[in-house]
Design a protein around this motif. Structure first.
Motif, PDB file in Angstrom:
ATOM      1  N   SER A  52       0.816  -1.211   0.000  1.00  0.00           N
ATOM      2  CA  SER A  52       0.000   0.000   0.000  1.00  0.00           C
ATOM      3  C   SER A  52       0.851   1.263   0.000  1.00  0.00           C
ATOM      4  O   SER A  52       0.366   2.345  -0.333  1.00  0.00           O
ATOM      5  N   ARG A  53       2.141   1.136   0.334  1.00  0.00           N
ATOM      6  CA  ARG A  53       3.026   2.294   0.343  1.00  0.00           C
ATOM      7  C   ARG A  53       3.632   2.569  -1.030  1.00  0.00           C
ATOM      8  O   ARG A  53       4.367   3.540  -1.206  1.00  0.00           O
ATOM      9  N   GLY A  54       3.356   1.685  -2.008  1.00  0.00           N
ATOM     10  CA  GLY A  54       3.875   1.868  -3.364  1.00  0.00           C
ATOM     11  C   GLY A  54       2.822   2.486  -4.264  1.00  0.00           C
ATOM     12  O   GLY A  54       1.750   2.892  -3.808  1.00  0.00           O
ATOM     13  N   PRO A  55       3.097   2.577  -5.579  1.00  0.00           N
ATOM     14  CA  PRO A  55       4.296   2.034  -6.232  1.00  0.00           C
ATOM     15  C   PRO A  55       5.539   2.902  -6.076  1.00  0.00           C
ATOM     16  O   PRO A  55       6.612   2.517  -6.526  1.00  0.00           O
ATOM     17  N   VAL A  56       5.423   4.068  -5.450  1.00  0.00           N
ATOM     18  CA  VAL A  56       6.577   4.944  -5.243  1.00  0.00           C
ATOM     19  C   VAL A  56       6.704   5.226  -3.748  1.00  0.00           C
ATOM     20  O   VAL A  56       5.728   5.613  -3.103  1.00  0.00           O
ATOM     21  N   ALA A  57       7.888   4.977  -3.207  1.00  0.00           N
ATOM     22  CA  ALA A  57       8.141   5.272  -1.795  1.00  0.00           C
ATOM     23  C   ALA A  57       9.354   6.191  -1.696  1.00  0.00           C
ATOM     24  O   ALA A  57      10.356   5.985  -2.384  1.00  0.00           O
ATOM     25  N   TYR A  58       9.235   7.220  -0.852  1.00  0.00           N
ATOM     26  CA  TYR A  58      10.283   8.226  -0.697  1.00  0.00           C
ATOM     27  C   TYR A  58      10.997   8.033   0.636  1.00  0.00           C
ATOM     28  O   TYR A  58      10.355   7.894   1.683  1.00  0.00           O
ATOM     29  N   TRP A  59      12.318   8.058   0.603  1.00  0.00           N
ATOM     30  CA  TRP A  59      13.099   7.948   1.827  1.00  0.00           C
ATOM     31  C   TRP A  59      12.692   9.024   2.829  1.00  0.00           C
ATOM     32  O   TRP A  59      12.566   8.755   4.029  1.00  0.00           O
ATOM     33  N   ASP A  60      12.476  10.228   2.356  1.00  0.00           N
ATOM     34  CA  ASP A  60      12.150  11.335   3.247  1.00  0.00           C
ATOM     35  C   ASP A  60      10.788  11.188   3.917  1.00  0.00           C
ATOM     36  O   ASP A  60      10.465  11.953   4.830  1.00  0.00           O
ATOM     37  N   ARG A  61       9.990  10.217   3.440  1.00  0.00           N
ATOM     38  CA  ARG A  61       8.645  10.045   3.996  1.00  0.00           C
ATOM     39  C   ARG A  61       8.461   8.685   4.679  1.00  0.00           C
ATOM     40  O   ARG A  61       7.330   8.303   4.999  1.00  0.00           O
ATOM     41  N   LEU A  62       9.555   7.948   4.906  1.00  0.00           N
ATOM     42  CA  LEU A  62       9.434   6.599   5.476  1.00  0.00           C
ATOM     43  C   LEU A  62       9.158   6.596   6.969  1.00  0.00           C
ATOM     44  O   LEU A  62       8.747   5.576   7.515  1.00  0.00           O
ATOM     45  N   GLY A  63       9.431   7.722   7.617  1.00  0.00           N
ATOM     46  CA  GLY A  63       9.169   7.769   9.050  1.00  0.00           C
ATOM     47  C   GLY A  63      10.006   6.761   9.810  1.00  0.00           C
ATOM     48  O   GLY A  63      11.211   6.635   9.610  1.00  0.00           O
ATOM     49  N   VAL A  64       9.364   5.964  10.673  1.00  0.00           N
ATOM     50  CA  VAL A  64      10.072   5.038  11.540  1.00  0.00           C
ATOM     51  C   VAL A  64      10.806   3.963  10.759  1.00  0.00           C
ATOM     52  O   VAL A  64      11.792   3.384  11.230  1.00  0.00           O
ATOM     53  N   TYR A  65      10.378   3.688   9.537  1.00  0.00           N
ATOM     54  CA  TYR A  65      11.053   2.664   8.743  1.00  0.00           C
ATOM     55  C   TYR A  65      12.503   3.044   8.439  1.00  0.00           C
ATOM     56  O   TYR A  65      13.323   2.191   8.112  1.00  0.00           O
ATOM     57  N   ARG A  66      12.849   4.319   8.527  1.00  0.00           N
ATOM     58  CA  ARG A  66      14.219   4.741   8.269  1.00  0.00           C
ATOM     59  C   ARG A  66      15.190   4.154   9.286  1.00  0.00           C
ATOM     60  O   ARG A  66      16.388   4.026   9.007  1.00  0.00           O
ATOM     61  N   LEU A  67      14.691   3.786  10.451  1.00  0.00           N
ATOM     62  CA  LEU A  67      15.569   3.179  11.452  1.00  0.00           C
ATOM     63  C   LEU A  67      16.192   1.894  10.941  1.00  0.00           C
ATOM     64  O   LEU A  67      17.282   1.505  11.374  1.00  0.00           O
ATOM     65  N   ALA A  68      15.504   1.227  10.012  1.00  0.00           N
ATOM     66  CA  ALA A  68      16.004  -0.038   9.507  1.00  0.00           C
ATOM     67  C   ALA A  68      17.257   0.124   8.662  1.00  0.00           C
ATOM     68  O   ALA A  68      17.910  -0.857   8.319  1.00  0.00           O
TER      69      ALA A  68
END
Length: 374
Positions: free
Chosen positions: A264-280
């Motif tokens: 549901s987060r695709g088909p385009v995902a932005y690093w600047d908008r990943l929120g907590v997922y950036r911790l990974a």
């Protein structure tokens, strides 16, 4: 960090030939789609030069070519074993199609020794590498071939090789230090347009987008182009120093990992908008799993009633709004209250306490990404 398994990028045709030869323990010949010799790899450095030349001729003579084409290699998508032909003197052959983007760009012929045998499993294991070789040949066809190796070093080489590649690309005027963003996509296209450089990187395509004068139009256009036809795109951060391209590329790949787990987060995902997922992106999957998949989180992941897990996820996705959560799950309000009580009993967490909510929310979100979910 290795999120979702991805093959290591093959930096060059020579790299591909070396890995293939080592995997099979056999000599290999790579031809382009016009049956012109691209590369030859002898089984051993002790193989005499005249034997090597003979092996190449065996794979490229006209009679053999016609026979193996009649056996269907031109349209094959998997390894093909062609039988011997007494009329033409053609030996039995093994051929792997070298393809990219649904097209055949070449053929890899395997030339085992007299008493050697190669299993179907060993051939199938080579297909991902053959696909990478196909991407390299496709890059040559489009005029991007000389960039592929340099970009492989820039984006995935060790720090010294990456820095050297940055200097090489800058000196060759292939890219510049204007602001840029890296994209990662599973789109097969490797077209090169003004300000956009696309090269194959394993199963993915790396797209370098220059943004002169901080204009976002080039980036928007590239994203629209590569996200069509069912493809997905990860958009890394924007930088101005070419040495940071590997950082932007790593971020873009992480975006694709998130889309793979959360379509549901695709088909385009932005690093600047990943929120907590950036911790990974800042630690190994194992360390993150140890940190966020607490016993309470694990209990919910592993419980046989999957409705409880989906309810907790919907509850957090809707910021704890009861009406929105019941609407998303299509359940009655009392059913939601019952499930929330069961979740609290199972995890021993109190969802009315901010710290407990945070533990469960972060654990569920990152746990899926790093393999914490059963």
């Amino acid at each position: 960090m290795n999120q979702i398994g991805r093959p290591v990028a093959v930096a060059s045709v020579d790299d591909f030939m070396a890995r293939t030869r080592q995997h099979l323990g056999a000599s290999v010949v790579l031809l382009d789609r016009d049956f012109e010799l691209v590369a030859y790899g002898a089984e051993s450095i002790e193989v005499p030069e005249d034997h090597a030349q003979s092996a190449v001729r065996q794979a490229t003579d006209v009679d053999s070519r016609n026979w193996i084409v009649d056996c269907g290699i031109a349209y094959a998508t998997r390894p093909v074993r062609t039988p011997a032909n007494g009329n033409t003197g053609s030996r039995a052959r093994i051929c792997l199609p070298v393809r990219h983007g649904g097209k055949t760009y070449g053929f890899l012929f395997v030339l085992p020794g007299e008493n050697a045998s190669i299993s179907d499993r060993e051939l199938e294991e080579l297909m991902p590498l053959a696909a990478q070789a196909g991407a390299l040949l496709a890059a040559d066809t489009s005029g991007n071939g000389r960039l592929a190796g340099a970009f492989a070093d820039l984006l995935e080489g060790d720090p010294d090789r990456s820095s050297a590649a940055a200097e090489h690309l800058r000196a060759a005027d292939d890219v510049n230090d204007a602001e840029f963003t890296m994209l990662a996509t599973d789109h097969a296209s490797i077209d090169r347009r003004s300000g956009v450089t696309a090269v194959p990187m394993g199963r993915l395509t790396a797209v370098f987008v220059a943004q002169r004068h901080s204009s976002s139009s080039a980036l928007r256009s590239a994203i629209d182009s590569y996200s069509g036809e069912g493809s997905v795109v990860g958009v890394g951060g924007t930088y101005s120093d070419l040495r940071d391209a590997r950082k932007s590329w790593r971020q873009a790949r992480l975006c694709l990992d998130v889309i793979a787990l959360e379509p549901s987060r695709g088909p385009v995902a932005y690093w600047d908008r990943l929120g907590v997922y950036r911790l990974a992106a800042i630690a190994s999957a194992e360390l993150i799993a140890e940190a966020v998949v607490t016993p309470a989180v694990r209990a919910l992941f592993e419980h046989r009633n999957r409705d409880l897990l989906s309810t907790a996820e919907a509850f957090f996705d809707n910021a704890g709004d009861i009406a929105a959560t019941t609407g998303a799950l299509s359940i009655h309000r009392q059913t939601l209250y019952y499930r929330l009580r069961r979740i609290q009993e199972l995890t021993t967490l109190d969802l009315s306490i901010g710290q407990d909510r945070l533990e469960l929310h972060v654990g569920l979100a990152l746990g899926k990404l790093v393999g914490g979910r059963s």
